[in-house]
Write a protein that holds these residues in place. Structure first.
Motif, mmCIF file in Angstrom:
data_model
loop_
_atom_site.group_PDB
_atom_site.id
_atom_site.type_symbol
_atom_site.label_atom_id
_atom_site.label_comp_id
_atom_site.label_asym_id
_atom_site.label_seq_id
_atom_site.Cartn_x
_atom_site.Cartn_y
_atom_site.Cartn_z
ATOM 1 N N PRO A 1 0.900 -1.125 -0.192
ATOM 2 C CA PRO A 1 -0.392 0.243 0.444
ATOM 3 C C PRO A 1 1.028 1.325 0.138
ATOM 4 C CG PRO A 1 -0.597 -1.218 1.802
ATOM 5 C CD PRO A 1 -0.131 -2.275 1.194
ATOM 6 N N LEU A 2 2.449 1.078 0.351
ATOM 7 C CA LEU A 2 2.904 2.612 0.840
ATOM 8 C C LEU A 2 3.331 2.711 -0.866
ATOM 9 C CD1 LEU A 2 5.511 1.592 3.395
ATOM 10 C CD2 LEU A 2 3.791 2.675 3.219
ATOM 11 N N VAL A 3 3.630 1.379 -2.467
ATOM 12 C CA VAL A 3 3.702 2.384 -3.308
ATOM 13 C C VAL A 3 2.773 2.528 -3.938
ATOM 14 C CG1 VAL A 3 6.401 1.664 -3.405
ATOM 15 C CG2 VAL A 3 4.693 -0.571 -4.204
ATOM 16 N N ALA A 4 1.141 1.104 -4.360
ATOM 17 C CA ALA A 4 0.191 0.878 -5.317
ATOM 18 C C ALA A 4 -0.827 2.107 -4.087
ATOM 19 C CB ALA A 4 -0.307 -0.397 -5.340
ATOM 20 N N ASN A 5 -1.644 2.862 -4.965
ATOM 21 C CA ASN A 5 -3.058 3.109 -5.101
ATOM 22 C C ASN A 5 -3.706 3.586 -5.776
ATOM 23 O OD1 ASN A 5 -2.056 4.988 -6.096
ATOM 24 N ND2 ASN A 5 -0.853 5.835 -4.666
ATOM 25 N N GLY A 6 -5.245 3.301 -5.376
ATOM 26 C CA GLY A 6 -5.950 3.717 -6.535
ATOM 27 C C GLY A 6 -6.836 2.123 -6.640
ATOM 28 N N TYR A 7 -6.774 2.350 -8.759
ATOM 29 C CA TYR A 7 -6.802 1.293 -8.811
ATOM 30 C C TYR A 7 -6.330 -0.395 -8.246
ATOM 31 C CZ TYR A 7 -8.282 -2.684 -12.252
ATOM 32 O OH TYR A 7 -8.026 -4.108 -13.260
ATOM 33 N N TRP A 8 -4.956 0.207 -8.475
ATOM 34 C CA TRP A 8 -3.672 -1.304 -8.066
ATOM 35 C C TRP A 8 -4.436 -1.940 -7.166
ATOM 36 C CZ3 TRP A 8 -2.293 -4.345 -11.823
ATOM 37 C CH2 TRP A 8 -2.486 -3.967 -12.805
ATOM 38 N N LEU A 9 -4.066 -0.860 -5.760
ATOM 39 C CA LEU A 9 -4.192 -1.306 -4.737
ATOM 40 C C LEU A 9 -5.855 -1.734 -4.349
ATOM 41 C CD1 LEU A 9 -2.942 -0.777 -1.736
ATOM 42 C CD2 LEU A 9 -4.645 0.946 -0.797
ATOM 43 N N SER A 10 -7.036 -1.604 -5.234
ATOM 44 C CA SER A 10 -8.315 -2.118 -4.965
ATOM 45 C C SER A 10 -8.114 -3.916 -5.370
ATOM 46 C CB SER A 10 -9.048 -1.643 -5.920
ATOM 47 O OG SER A 10 -10.015 -1.857 -6.617
ATOM 48 N N VAL A 11 -7.290 -3.860 -6.500
ATOM 49 C CA VAL A 11 -7.392 -5.479 -7.087
ATOM 50 C C VAL A 11 -6.366 -6.113 -5.783
ATOM 51 C CG1 VAL A 11 -5.771 -6.151 -9.016
ATOM 52 C CG2 VAL A 11 -7.127 -4.285 -9.410
ATOM 53 N N CYS A 12 -5.572 -5.582 -5.426
ATOM 54 C CA CYS A 12 -4.494 -5.820 -4.226
ATOM 55 C C CYS A 12 -5.457 -6.548 -2.914
ATOM 56 C CB CYS A 12 -3.264 -5.011 -3.772
ATOM 57 S SG CYS A 12 -2.143 -5.034 -4.898
ATOM 58 N N VAL A 13 -5.840 -5.601 -2.416
ATOM 59 C CA VAL A 13 -7.188 -6.072 -1.600
ATOM 60 C C VAL A 13 -8.278 -7.191 -1.846
ATOM 61 C CG1 VAL A 13 -9.355 -4.905 -0.264
ATOM 62 C CG2 VAL A 13 -7.259 -3.516 -0.919
ATOM 63 N N THR A 14 -8.802 -7.825 -3.116
ATOM 64 C CA THR A 14 -9.297 -7.989 -3.768
ATOM 65 C C THR A 14 -8.571 -9.398 -3.997
ATOM 66 O OG1 THR A 14 -9.924 -7.207 -4.624
ATOM 67 C CG2 THR A 14 -10.912 -9.145 -5.421
#
Lengths: 310, 288
Positions: free
Chosen positions: A23-36
């Motif tokens: 989460p320190l590097v990714a945000n927005g769309y990519w973070l939401s993919v990572c959460v999933t």
């Protein structure tokens, strides 16, 4: 890699530490993919802790997940309870539900269990909608917290790490050993004095516990909770696919399945939104006919051949 | 009270038919077919589509759909499920494999059906109210019940009076022993699977005349058929008929007296009772 060895634990710890920085590097769309993706890791790993050794296909994930999310939302929205208190309570409701299902079906053959879990999420959704329409009067619930995707991600990571630790411990314990015998041959297991029903029920309870916990954690993400949405049966099938695609014979198998599947699933949803069901069907057939032991099974087979050739 | 009994009985006719189809597939071919409900919905879609596009009588569609469903299911068994049967070492392995494979098939069928018709399969045919024993029931329900009874009777006679029917029953009892007395087990299994699929599709056509379905509702019917088969006892025709009547009556009672949204919950309650008290089926004997 030996099953249950300390090297395995170390690798997982390194991976978890690495995953915590995402989460320190990714945000927005990519973070939401990572959460999933992290959600699937937690769910699929706890799924394969039970279904991997016993070969009992559980389709109850959506029921546990929905129960967790829905109860958390009810507590926060209708009874003004704090998020953390509800999050501490919901896993136990999942565990109780799992215990009841387990006691009713796991004494019998595996088919009954699969059939029972097949319509379970749908049945609970009908019941909840009915109760809501007739006695409560409101159709949806609000979960308003200050937690962003980032916090949800870290919570899920903590759950996934806990599931791994637990799985690793179970693999080394008497329980894990008896489960492997049950998976090999249930009659043999019974003859050597293993209480097969108890072993299966205990493992299924952990699946229910973590399913409801993940459902609760994900609730702030939706903020508005409705039975139709949290009890979506599709989740159960996605978890089964991910676990089997990676290979449910190893604890880290689902981890291998999550990354390719989440990416593929995102692509299919973006470019062919009407063909998602068709895609799921094709993946199921691919697993059954070409990857019966998952990607991990294929890799181990290949390694074995290389070793033999030397 | 009487109308609940009548409409429950009328509904159970089609349920029994669908469950008989599944019973052939699971009891004889040993395939736990979870795509059974989708086969039913496919029959319903065919009836809807032929009616709206070609103005064709659904009962005529039924006659056309049956051989097609037979051929389709035969191909599915021969090329997709037979390899699984040969590959598996025991019944447990086959069950896991066939469950996963039929999941795949059901999703593929749903996907295809959604791309044909995404909404409800709504059409009206023979929805004329008719007086039966003092209560009103729509003619389409009565015709469906009558057709289901005829097919059920024909199936019963075929199973009990013909040579092939006897072979089918022998495979149902024990595939290994059937092989020993010279029965071509793979052939009979394929036949039973195909016949089961055809019967299910016919049931779907019948149901579509009085219940509005949509592409993704199949799993509900799979659940109901499975509950009936388990309640009646796998491979037990008489048990299946009685179980279908029980489910039809209970569902109609719950739908009229409490809420139509709770029929699945009612079916689950029955299922739970069966699992707890008579897991071998209503008339089954306890395995020794």
């Amino acid at each position: 890699m030996i099953r249950g060895s300390f090297t395995e634990l170390l690798i997982i710890a390194v991976l978890a530490a690495f995953a915590a920085t995402v989460p320190l590097v990714a945000n927005g769309y990519w973070l939401s993919v990572c959460v999933t993706g992290m959600m699937y890791i937690a769910l699929a790993t706890s799924w394969s802790m039970f279904s991997g050794p016993t070969h009992y296909i559980s389709l109850a994930t959506a029921a546990f997940f929905g129960l967790g999310g829905y109860l958390l939302a009810t507590g926060m929205s209708d009874y003004q309870q704090p998020f953390w208190l509800m999050l501490a309570i919901v896993p136990f409701t999942g565990a109780v539900l799992a215990a009841l299902i387990g006691l009713a079906t796991l004494r019998l053959s595996g088919v009954y269990f699969v059939i029972f879990t097949l319509g379970l999420a749908e049945m609970i959704r009908n019941l909840v909608s009915w109760i809501q329409n007739n006695f409560l009067g409101s159709r949806g619930l609000y979960v308003l917290t200050d937690y962003t995707e980032r916090h949800i991600y870290w919570m899920l990571l903590a759950v996934a790490a806990t599931v791994y630790m637990l799985g690793w411990l179970i693999n080394r314990s008497r329980l894990g050993f008896s489960l492997r015998i049950i998976g090999g041959d249930e009659t043999v297991a019974r003859h050597v004095g293993i209480n097969t029903a108890t072993a299966k029920v205990i493992l299924f309870i952990t699946t229910g516990f973590f399913g409801a916990l993940v459902g609760g954690i994900l609730a702030p993400r939706y903020s508005y909770i409705e039975p139709n949405q949290v009890f979506s049966p599709q989740l159960s099938f996605l978890v089964v696919i991910i676990a089997l695609l990676g290979g449910s014979g190893r604890l880290w198998g689902p981890l291998v399945g999550v990354i390719p599947f989440t990416i593929l699933w995102e692509l299919v949803q973006t470019y062919f939104p009407n063909q998602t069901t068709l895609f799921l069907g094709v993946v199921f057939l691919v697993i059954v006919y070409f990857l019966p032991h998952g990607v991990v099974g294929r890799l181990e087979q290949a390694l074995e051949q290389v070793r033999k050739r030397r | 009270m009487l109308d609940i009994v009548i409409s429950g009985l009328l509904l159970s006719g089609t349920y029994a038919l669908v469950a008989l189809g599944l019973n052939l597939q699971y009891g004889v071919s040993r395939i736990m077919n979870l795509a059974n409900g989708e086969m039913l919905v496919l029959g319903a879609l065919a009836a809807f589509w032929m009616f709206t596009v070609g103005k064709l009588n659904p009962y005529l569609t039924m006659v056309l759909a049956a051989p097609l469903a037979f051929a389709g299911n035969w191909l599915i068994y021969r090329f997709l499920l037979r390899p699984l049967v040969s590959r598996s070492k025991n019944q447990g392995q086959l069950e896991v494999d066939s469950i996963l494979a039929t999941f795949g098939m059901s999703f593929i069928l749903i996907g295809i059906m959604i791309s044909i018709e995404g909404g409800f399969f709504a059409y009206k045919y023979l929805s004329i109210p008719i007086e039966v024993l003092g209560t009103k029931a729509s003619l389409s329900r009565i015709v469906a019940f009558a057709v289901a009874c005829c097919i059920g009777l024909a199936l019963y006679l075929w199973l009990n009076r013909s040579r092939t029917g006897m072979a089918v029953r022998a495979v149902a009892v024990s595939p290994q022993s059937a092989l020993l007395v010279g029965i071509d087990v793979p052939k009979i299994s394929a036949l039973a699977f195909a016949l089961g699929g055809a019967i299910t599709a016919v049931g779907g056509v019948l149901i579509s005349t009085f219940i509005t379905l949509d592409a993704s509702i199949g799993v509900i019917f799979t659940m109901k058929a499975l509950i009936i088969v388990i309640m009646g006892g796998v491979g037990d025709t008489r048990g299946v008929l009685i179980a279908a009547v029980i489910l039809g009556l209970v569902e109609t009672t719950v739908a009229t007296l409490i809420d139509p949204g709770l029929t699945l919950a009612a079916a689950y309650l029955i299922f739970l009772g069966i699992l707890l008290f008579r897991p071998q089926g209503l008339f089954g004997r306890k395995p020794t």
